[in-house]
Design a protein around this motif. Structure first.
Motif, mmCIF file in Angstrom:
data_model
loop_
_atom_site.group_PDB
_atom_site.id
_atom_site.type_symbol
_atom_site.label_atom_id
_atom_site.label_comp_id
_atom_site.label_asym_id
_atom_site.label_seq_id
_atom_site.Cartn_x
_atom_site.Cartn_y
_atom_site.Cartn_z
ATOM 1 N N ILE A 27 0.561 -1.304 0.228
ATOM 2 C CA ILE A 27 0.107 -0.071 0.509
ATOM 3 C C ILE A 27 0.685 1.207 -0.230
ATOM 4 O O ILE A 27 0.587 2.069 -0.604
ATOM 5 N N ASN A 40 2.296 4.709 7.935
ATOM 6 C CA ASN A 40 1.849 3.586 6.834
ATOM 7 C C ASN A 40 2.051 2.338 7.287
ATOM 8 O O ASN A 40 1.757 1.006 7.598
ATOM 9 N N TYR A 91 -3.403 -6.655 16.923
ATOM 10 C CA TYR A 91 -3.437 -6.100 15.497
ATOM 11 C C TYR A 91 -4.405 -5.368 15.318
ATOM 12 O O TYR A 91 -3.776 -4.575 15.327
ATOM 13 N N LYS A 138 -4.481 -1.071 15.936
ATOM 14 C CA LYS A 138 -5.666 -0.689 14.774
ATOM 15 C C LYS A 138 -6.456 0.788 15.700
ATOM 16 O O LYS A 138 -6.977 1.982 15.258
ATOM 17 N N THR A 177 -6.683 -6.547 1.186
ATOM 18 C CA THR A 177 -5.887 -5.447 -0.203
ATOM 19 C C THR A 177 -4.927 -6.567 -0.465
ATOM 20 O O THR A 177 -4.132 -7.116 0.076
HETATM 21 P P1 NAD Z 1 3.692 -4.751 3.290
HETATM 22 O O1 NAD Z 1 3.821 -6.028 4.672
HETATM 23 O O2 NAD Z 1 3.612 -4.952 2.187
HETATM 24 O O3 NAD Z 1 4.250 -3.606 3.774
HETATM 25 C C1 NAD Z 1 4.558 -3.143 5.323
HETATM 26 C C2 NAD Z 1 5.805 -2.134 5.046
HETATM 27 O O4 NAD Z 1 5.936 -1.403 6.537
HETATM 28 C C3 NAD Z 1 6.837 -2.212 3.806
HETATM 29 O O5 NAD Z 1 7.175 -1.225 3.897
HETATM 30 C C4 NAD Z 1 7.962 -2.123 5.693
HETATM 31 O O6 NAD Z 1 8.897 -2.199 5.252
HETATM 32 C C5 NAD Z 1 7.055 -1.043 6.801
HETATM 33 N N1 NAD Z 1 7.444 -2.103 7.520
HETATM 34 C C6 NAD Z 1 7.379 -3.322 8.355
HETATM 35 N N2 NAD Z 1 8.058 -3.651 9.520
HETATM 36 C C7 NAD Z 1 8.698 -2.173 9.741
HETATM 37 C C8 NAD Z 1 9.357 -1.581 10.283
HETATM 38 N N3 NAD Z 1 10.134 -3.041 11.655
HETATM 39 N N4 NAD Z 1 10.238 -0.646 10.056
HETATM 40 C C9 NAD Z 1 10.096 -0.253 9.148
HETATM 41 N N5 NAD Z 1 9.158 -0.313 8.776
HETATM 42 C C10 NAD Z 1 8.322 -1.433 8.430
HETATM 43 O O7 NAD Z 1 1.807 -4.209 4.325
HETATM 44 P P2 NAD Z 1 0.864 -3.566 3.050
HETATM 45 O O8 NAD Z 1 -0.519 -4.761 3.465
HETATM 46 O O9 NAD Z 1 1.446 -2.449 2.341
HETATM 47 O O10 NAD Z 1 0.597 -2.815 4.707
HETATM 48 C C11 NAD Z 1 0.862 -1.732 5.050
HETATM 49 C C12 NAD Z 1 -0.215 -1.371 6.070
HETATM 50 O O11 NAD Z 1 -1.697 -1.218 5.513
HETATM 51 C C13 NAD Z 1 -0.273 -1.647 7.397
HETATM 52 O O12 NAD Z 1 0.433 -0.384 8.596
HETATM 53 C C14 NAD Z 1 -0.906 -2.713 7.535
HETATM 54 O O13 NAD Z 1 -1.265 -2.965 8.964
HETATM 55 C C15 NAD Z 1 -2.146 -1.248 6.733
HETATM 56 N N6 NAD Z 1 -3.073 -2.604 5.686
HETATM 57 C C16 NAD Z 1 -3.594 -3.920 4.764
HETATM 58 C C17 NAD Z 1 -3.825 -4.088 4.579
HETATM 59 C C18 NAD Z 1 -4.026 -5.403 3.335
HETATM 60 O O14 NAD Z 1 -5.202 -6.504 3.756
HETATM 61 N N7 NAD Z 1 -2.704 -5.551 2.984
HETATM 62 C C19 NAD Z 1 -5.735 -4.353 5.787
HETATM 63 C C20 NAD Z 1 -5.281 -3.053 6.055
HETATM 64 C C21 NAD Z 1 -4.800 -2.773 6.546
#
Ligand code: NAD
Length: 246
Positions: free
Chosen positions: A17, A91, A154, A158, A187
């Motif tokens: 995202i 994010n 989790y 949030k 997503t």
């Molecule tokens: P992803 O795992 O593809 O990306 C996560 C990102 O966070 C990466 O760029 C990673 O480098 C960074 N990250 C993780 N741990 C870290 C740390 N300790 N220090 C620095 N950076 C760190 O996940 P995503 O699905 O793109 O999620 C992005 C956001 O969206 C998150 O906050 C997640 O909770 C939220 N989200 C995702 C979904 C989904 O279905 N994908 C749904 C609801 C919310």
């Protein structure tokens, strides 16, 4: 273009995202500092973006998000590099699905560190550097409405993101700084996209719009909230989940 001349600092911008937000912000004319958990991954994301668009005004950073001073320093670097700072997107996040009985204390610590403290640090550093007209955006989740059946850490984190968002909207509003969150549903980032069709289908069927979200669906909500189109919107948690939490 909706973000022309604005500078954004985006954590978790190396993939998923966050990377979609980075790309959409660049398309809308913003300068972007993207943060990865390691400098290598941030650099790789920058390389990919620049290979697609040599004019992209993007740099890669990797501050320890649990260290407020390091986050503030990275924002200062961004401000110096591009000559300003207008938008901060907190994010980065991790998910958990551990059953309650199996939780180790360090599991709770980890989700609190990455999903809550990092967001708080990003907001605190942003509050020191943003001027009137500045915008803070946090990534929440659909689980911040109804929880989830396993992995209490989790949704706990949030709900906290929503609490930080609405509270800081009130605290920073008088300074002209807006604070909002986007709550994505399921997503199709790497993790979800890798699931077989037979697992995706029942998930999609349970969603009123009958499909999982794409990172761009979510990124578009960030563009809106970052832009002047949302000039009177603050303290909101915008659900982008195909109607899943209706
Ligand atoms: P992803 O795992 O593809 O990306 C996560 C990102 O966070 C990466 O760029 C990673 O480098 C960074 N990250 C993780 N741990 C870290 C740390 N300790 N220090 C620095 N950076 C760190 O996940 P995503 O699905 O793109 O999620 C992005 C956001 O969206 C998150 O906050 C997640 O909770 C939220 N989200 C995702 C979904 C989904 O279905 N994908 C749904 C609801 C919310």
């Amino acid at each position: 273009m909706l973000l022309s001349g604005k500078t954004a600092f985006i954590t978790g911008g190396s993939r998923g995202i966050g990377l979609a937000i980075v790309k959409r912000f660049l398309e809308e004319g913003a300068n972007v500092a993207l943060c990865g958990s390691r400098q290598e991954t941030a650099d790789k994301a920058v390389e990919t973006i620049v290979a697609e668009n040599a004019d992209a005004r993007v740099i890669g950073l990797s501050p320890d998000l649990t260290d407020e001073a390091a986050v503030e320093q990275a924002m200062r670097e961004t401000k110096e590099h591009f000559g300003g700072l207008d938008i901060v997107v907190n994010n980065a996040g991790i998910s958990q699905s551990t059953a309650l009985g199996d939780y180790a204390p360090e599991d709770f610590d980890r989700v609190v560190d990455v999903n809550i403290k990092s967001v708080l640090n990003g907001c605190q550093a942003a509050s020191r550097l943003l001027e009137a007209g500045g915008v803070i955006l946090n990534t929440s989740s659909m689980v911040s409405k109804n929880g989830q059946p396993s992995g209490v850490g989790y949704p706990m984190s949030k709900f906290a993101v929503n609490g930080i968002t609405v509270s800081l909207a009130r605290e920073l509003g008088p300074r002209g700084i807006r604070v909002n969150a986007v709550a994505p549903g399921v997503t199709a980032t790497d993790m979800v996209a890798a699931l077989p069709e037979e697992m995706i289908k029942p998930i999609a069927d349970a969603i009123p719009l009958k499909r999982v979200g794409q990172p761009e669906d979510v990124a578009n909500a960030f563009v809106y909230l970052a832009s002047d189109l949302a000039s009177y919107v603050t303290g909101d948690v915008l659900h982008v989940d195909g109607g899943m939490t209706v």
